[in-house]
Design a protein around this motif. Structure first.
Motif, short mmCIF file in Angstrom:
data_model
loop_
_atom_site.label_atom_id
_atom_site.label_comp_id
_atom_site.label_asym_id
_atom_site.label_seq_id
_atom_site.Cartn_x
_atom_site.Cartn_y
_atom_site.Cartn_z
N GLY A 91 15.01 25.47 -27.78
CA GLY A 91 15.22 24.05 -28.02
C GLY A 91 14.58 23.51 -29.27
N THR A 92 14.22 24.39 -30.21
CA THR A 92 13.50 23.93 -31.41
C THR A 92 14.35 23.06 -32.32
OG1 THR A 92 14.07 26.03 -32.48
CG2 THR A 92 11.90 25.87 -31.42
N THR A 93 15.68 23.17 -32.23
CA THR A 93 16.55 22.34 -33.07
C THR A 93 17.14 21.17 -32.31
OG1 THR A 93 18.47 23.76 -32.63
CG2 THR A 93 17.11 24.32 -34.54
N ASN A 94 16.69 20.94 -31.08
CA ASN A 94 17.17 19.78 -30.32
C ASN A 94 16.80 18.49 -31.03
OD1 ASN A 94 18.23 21.32 -28.30
ND2 ASN A 94 16.73 20.76 -26.74
N PRO A 95 17.63 17.44 -30.90
CA PRO A 95 17.25 16.14 -31.46
C PRO A 95 16.09 15.54 -30.67
CG PRO A 95 19.25 15.95 -30.15
CD PRO A 95 18.95 17.42 -30.24
N HIS A 96 15.23 14.80 -31.36
CA HIS A 96 14.10 14.13 -30.74
C HIS A 96 13.89 12.75 -31.37
CE1 HIS A 96 13.07 18.39 -29.85
NE2 HIS A 96 12.55 17.89 -28.75
N ASP A 97 13.35 11.82 -30.59
CA ASP A 97 12.76 10.62 -31.16
C ASP A 97 11.39 11.01 -31.70
OD1 ASP A 97 14.91 9.09 -30.42
OD2 ASP A 97 13.94 8.19 -28.67
#
Length: 209
Positions: A91-97
């Motif tokens: 999940g290192t490239t998942n979008p995040h706030d």
């Protein structure tokens, strides 16, 4: 005779310099403490906290630091999938706030025991805050189990935050300790609140006489 005298003078000078350095070092440690601290933050965001700290007479503190916090995007569609490829990358490239703070703060220290191994460092300061959040979610027409099922872009904005960060510090030795630190970061766009658990390494306090 001359060479012997010169060697003796050099030895005396070197010995004097060593004594002077130790004296200055002792005087500095008597009133000043400088140490590095870091920690993990848990709240409405999760992140890390890195700081360089200065303490004067175990009463007043100054800090410069960096805080990096992230969370699952509030705008993320309910049917968003990161795909198998991203899952294999943990999940290192998942979008995040994301909310980053570059901060300076001043504080007042209150010792809670005679040995000075428990103290409160009540710190208040300002932070230059960078907020990045995914936006413009676009559903991909031909979905794949391997790739994400949405396209998106980051929206970025900058602001200034008020940072309230009282720390309960445990300088067990003169060079190492632990801390527990409630933190609130307030700005016009977002508010972070949570608690941090960390460590302190460096010159923390003078030795007890």
């Amino acid at each position: 005779m001359t060479n012997s005298w010169l060697i003796t003078k050099r030895r005396i000078l070197l010995f004097s310099l060593i004594l002077s350095f130790n004296s200055i070092k002792a005087q500095f440690a008597e009133y000043n403490a400088i140490y590095y601290s870091d920690g993990l933050n848990f709240g409405n965001y999760i992140g890390v906290d890195l700081n360089l700290n200065y303490v004067y007479k175990e009463k007043y503190s100054f800090k410069i630091g960096y805080v990096h916090n992230s969370r699952k995007p509030k705008s993320q569609p309910d049917d968003y999938s990161s795909g198998l490829a991203n899952a294999l990358l943990f999940g290192t490239t998942n979008p995040h706030d994301l909310m980053e703070n570059y901060q300076i703060a001043f504080g007042k220290i209150y010792s809670l025991n005679e040995n000075r191994t428990i103290r409160i460092n009540f710190s208040v300061g300002l932070g230059y805050t960078v907020i990045k959040e995914p936006d413009n979610w676009q559903k991909i027409e031909y979905e794949s189990l391997v790739a994400e099922n949405y396209d998106w872009n980051y929206e970025k904005r900058n602001t200034v935050s008020l940072i309230i960060n009282p720390k309960i510090e445990f300088p067990f030795t003169t060079v190492y300790g632990l801390s527990i630190s409630p933190m609130v970061q307030i700005n016009k766009d977002r508010t972070y609140f949570g608690i941090g658990v960390g460590q302190m390494i460096g010159l923390l306090r003078k030795k007890k006489n």
